[in-house]
Motif scaffolding. Structure first.
Motif, short mmCIF file in Angstrom:
data_model
loop_
_atom_site.label_atom_id
_atom_site.label_comp_id
_atom_site.label_asym_id
_atom_site.label_seq_id
_atom_site.Cartn_x
_atom_site.Cartn_y
_atom_site.Cartn_z
N MET A 43 -9.54 2.72 2.67
CA MET A 43 -10.75 1.91 2.71
C MET A 43 -10.48 0.51 3.28
O MET A 43 -11.41 -0.18 3.69
N LEU A 44 -9.22 0.12 3.29
CA LEU A 44 -8.87 -1.19 3.83
C LEU A 44 -8.73 -1.11 5.35
O LEU A 44 -8.51 -0.04 5.91
N LYS A 45 -8.84 -2.27 6.01
CA LYS A 45 -8.70 -2.30 7.47
C LYS A 45 -7.29 -1.93 7.88
O LYS A 45 -6.34 -2.13 7.11
N LYS A 46 -7.15 -1.43 9.10
CA LYS A 46 -5.85 -0.93 9.56
C LYS A 46 -4.78 -2.00 9.63
O LYS A 46 -3.60 -1.70 9.51
N ASP A 47 -5.16 -3.26 9.80
CA ASP A 47 -4.16 -4.31 9.89
C ASP A 47 -3.89 -5.00 8.54
O ASP A 47 -3.08 -5.91 8.47
N ASP A 48 -4.53 -4.54 7.48
CA ASP A 48 -4.33 -5.11 6.15
C ASP A 48 -2.94 -4.69 5.64
O ASP A 48 -2.60 -3.51 5.64
#
Length: 123
Positions: A43-48
């Motif tokens: 659910m988090l962004k790919k760069d997180d």
């Protein structure tokens, strides 16, 4: 004893959260496992930086003793630089199916006739 490194699903309905676990190949997806070696939150962004958390020394240990990662886990390990994944290429699957090939051939034939007719009118 065949050991897999795979994802075990947690989280609520439509809010997935995965644990990266080492489990025996016959145990169920969310069932018994040997060791939890990380987490994955899609659910988090790919760069997180919190999207993929792994205990690197344990991952290296399990890979060294022969544990086989699943394809999705291998993608995660490749993204973090712990393992190398070779992209699979299947050119047969990318080809259009029979009906699409027939439609393309008919369209090419129609375009050729139209070009021939246009060339005949100009000459």
């Amino acid at each position: 004893m065949s050991v897999k490194i795979r994802l075990s699903r947690g989280g609520a309905k439509k809010r997935p959260y995965y644990y990266v676990v080492v489990a025996h190949h016959t145990s169920p997806r969310d069932g018994r496992y040997i060791e939890q070696i990380g987490t994955f939150d899609p659910m988090l962004k790919k760069d997180d930086p919190n999207r993929i958390k792994l205990v690197e020394e344990r991952v290296k240990h399990w890979l060294s003793v022969g544990a086989q990662p699943t394809d999705r886990v291998l993608r995660l390990l490749d993204a973090t630089g712990l393992a190398k994944r070779t992209a699979s290429v299947n050119p047969e699957k990318a080809k259009p199916k029979k009906k699409a090939q027939e439609r393309a051939a008919a369209a090419a034939e129609k375009a050729a006739k139209a070009a021939e007719a246009a060339q005949g009118e100009t000459a």
